[in-house]
Scaffold this motif. Structure first.
Motif, PDB file in Angstrom:
ATOM      1  N   GLU A 116       8.541  52.277  67.887  1.00 38.06           N
ATOM      2  CA  GLU A 116       8.823  52.641  69.269  1.00 38.06           C
ATOM      3  C   GLU A 116       7.620  53.372  69.862  1.00 38.06           C
ATOM      4  N   LEU A 117       7.590  53.449  71.168  1.00 34.73           N
ATOM      5  CA  LEU A 117       6.665  54.296  71.929  1.00 34.73           C
ATOM      6  C   LEU A 117       5.203  53.858  71.917  1.00 34.73           C
ATOM      7  N   ALA A 118       4.876  52.756  71.271  1.00 37.71           N
ATOM      8  CA  ALA A 118       3.494  52.277  71.228  1.00 37.71           C
ATOM      9  C   ALA A 118       3.487  50.772  71.005  1.00 37.71           C
ATOM     10  N   GLU A 119       2.439  50.146  71.471  1.00 33.63           N
ATOM     11  CA  GLU A 119       2.283  48.696  71.323  1.00 33.63           C
ATOM     12  C   GLU A 119       1.305  48.377  70.195  1.00 33.63           C
ATOM     13  N   PRO A 120       1.506  47.225  69.502  1.00 30.09           N
ATOM     14  CA  PRO A 120       2.617  46.290  69.655  1.00 30.09           C
ATOM     15  C   PRO A 120       3.875  46.813  68.974  1.00 30.09           C
ATOM     16  N   LEU A 121       5.013  46.525  69.563  1.00 27.66           N
ATOM     17  CA  LEU A 121       6.284  46.906  68.966  1.00 27.66           C
ATOM     18  C   LEU A 121       6.626  45.980  67.803  1.00 27.66           C
ATOM     19  N   LEU A 122       7.642  46.371  67.060  1.00 29.26           N
ATOM     20  CA  LEU A 122       7.954  45.706  65.797  1.00 29.26           C
ATOM     21  C   LEU A 122       8.237  44.218  65.955  1.00 29.26           C
TER      22      LEU A 122
ATOM     23  N   GLY B 237      -1.710  60.362  67.916  1.00 28.20           N
ATOM     24  CA  GLY B 237      -0.946  60.004  66.721  1.00 28.20           C
ATOM     25  C   GLY B 237      -0.976  58.515  66.455  1.00 28.20           C
ATOM     26  N   ASN B 238      -0.845  57.709  67.498  1.00 29.30           N
ATOM     27  CA  ASN B 238      -0.925  56.261  67.346  1.00 29.30           C
ATOM     28  C   ASN B 238      -2.329  55.831  66.954  1.00 29.30           C
ATOM     29  N   GLU B 239      -3.319  56.499  67.530  1.00 30.53           N
ATOM     30  CA  GLU B 239      -4.711  56.184  67.185  1.00 30.53           C
ATOM     31  C   GLU B 239      -4.991  56.494  65.718  1.00 30.53           C
ATOM     32  N   GLU B 240      -4.369  57.551  65.203  1.00 32.33           N
ATOM     33  CA  GLU B 240      -4.573  57.876  63.787  1.00 32.33           C
ATOM     34  C   GLU B 240      -3.983  56.797  62.886  1.00 32.33           C
ATOM     35  N   ILE B 241      -2.844  56.240  63.261  1.00 24.88           N
ATOM     36  CA  ILE B 241      -2.260  55.158  62.458  1.00 24.88           C
ATOM     37  C   ILE B 241      -3.185  53.949  62.449  1.00 24.88           C
TER      38      ILE B 241
ATOM     39  N   SER C 168       4.385  57.196  68.736  1.00 20.81           N
ATOM     40  CA  SER C 168       4.473  58.542  69.302  1.00 20.81           C
ATOM     41  C   SER C 168       4.121  58.519  70.781  1.00 20.81           C
ATOM     42  N   ARG C 169       4.695  59.467  71.526  1.00 16.68           N
ATOM     43  CA  ARG C 169       4.274  59.668  72.914  1.00 16.68           C
ATOM     44  C   ARG C 169       2.896  60.307  72.970  1.00 16.68           C
ATOM     45  N   HIS C 170       2.482  60.903  71.865  1.00 19.79           N
ATOM     46  CA  HIS C 170       1.185  61.568  71.765  1.00 19.79           C
ATOM     47  C   HIS C 170       0.161  60.535  71.296  1.00 19.79           C
TER      48      HIS C 170
END
Length: 281
Positions: A45-51, A19-23, A14-16
């Motif tokens: 997408e939109l966060a590291e590390p990518l797939l 949201g990434n921190e919650e994952i 997420s750009r937010h």
């Protein structure tokens, strides 16, 4: 020396940033439930590390990588993008076994979350009459009709197990109907209050947009009361589903595909009486 197995949890991204921190926090909680398992995280997408980086990192340390999408609906990411990255990773790492687990899906566990969230919104509205309280399951929206259909399936299941006259679906983007349209329809059909159930796992730009939309709707329709549930990512059922998906991927006694009659009351009743065959409905 390589470990035997790594579970690679794939979030959307997420750009937010919250949201990434919650994952990442979710993954930490999942590790606490299974301290013997090696669980890593990457994003589409939109966060590291990518797939691709996540696949390379896991392959460098494990003989087998189980790739688990932390995604509710099977749209392009699940059906095309992740499999494409997996094929490329198999070429780069021919000695590593990559297993692709199923996405979370629309099932009894998700239905339990929706029912619980609906009850919470009703309590917040002082338990109004369900017959004039509309329900809207609000999904992300996709160009994939099957992914949109999974949201519709959950709406029908929720309708079957609730006393609400109206259980509708809406989407935040890509497809229709949108939230504003469904709210207007429900108001014209006599609903006095509306419960909105976001079909999302974690916060993000779209969850923030939903909050703003509901603020606007309260101003636009002052005669209506609105209740809005939270997202579902940290519910116990999500952890249970992931455990099941990993077990399926390992072949630990689970069916590898969800049956079409998953959630069927006739099947459940037949099994309870020792009848495992035949549908007569």
């Amino acid at each position: 020396m390589n470990t035997h197995e790594i579970i690679l949890l794939v979030g959307h991204g997420s750009r937010h940033a919250p949201g990434n921190e919650e994952i990442l926090r979710f993954a930490g909680l999942w590790r606490q439930r299974h301290p013997q398992q090696d669980i890593e995280v990457c994003f589409i997408e939109l966060a590291e590390p990518l797939l691709d980086a996540g696949l390379d990192s896991a392959a460098a340390k494990a003989e087998r990588v189980i790739v688990v999408p932390l995604i509710l609906n099977a749209a392009a990411h699940v059906k095309m993008e992740i499999p494409e990255y997996l094929e490329q990773a198999r070429t780069r790492h021919p000695k590593t076994e990559f297993i692709y687990a199923r996405h979370l899906g629309a099932n009894e566990q998700v239905l339990r979350i929706l029912k619980r969230n609906l009850r919470k919104t009703l309590l917040e509205m002082d338990e109004p009459d369900p017959r004039n309280t509309g329900v809207i399951i609000l999904g992300r929206g996709s160009s994939d009709r099957i992914a949109n259909g999974e949201v519709a399936k959950m709406a029908r299941w929720l309708y079957e197990e609730s006393g609400h006259d109206l259980v509708d679906i809406a989407f935040t983007g890509i497809t229709h109907p949108r939230l504003e349209t469904v709210v207007k329809r429900q108001m014209l059909q006599g609903m006095a209050q509306i419960s909105i159930l976001p079909y999302y796992l974690f916060t993000g730009t779209l969850m923030e947009r939903i909050k703003r939309q509901i603020m606007h709707l309260r101003t636009q329709y002052p005669q209506l009361r609105f209740g809005c549930a939270g997202y579902a990512g940290f519910e116990d059922e999500i952890f249970e589903l992931l455990d099941q998906r990993v077990a399926e991927a390992r072949g630990d006694g689970y069916e590898t595909r969800m049956m079409e009659c998953d959630g069927c009351q006739y099947r459940s009743g037949a099994e309870a009486h020792g009848h495992g065959r035949g549908h007569h409905h």
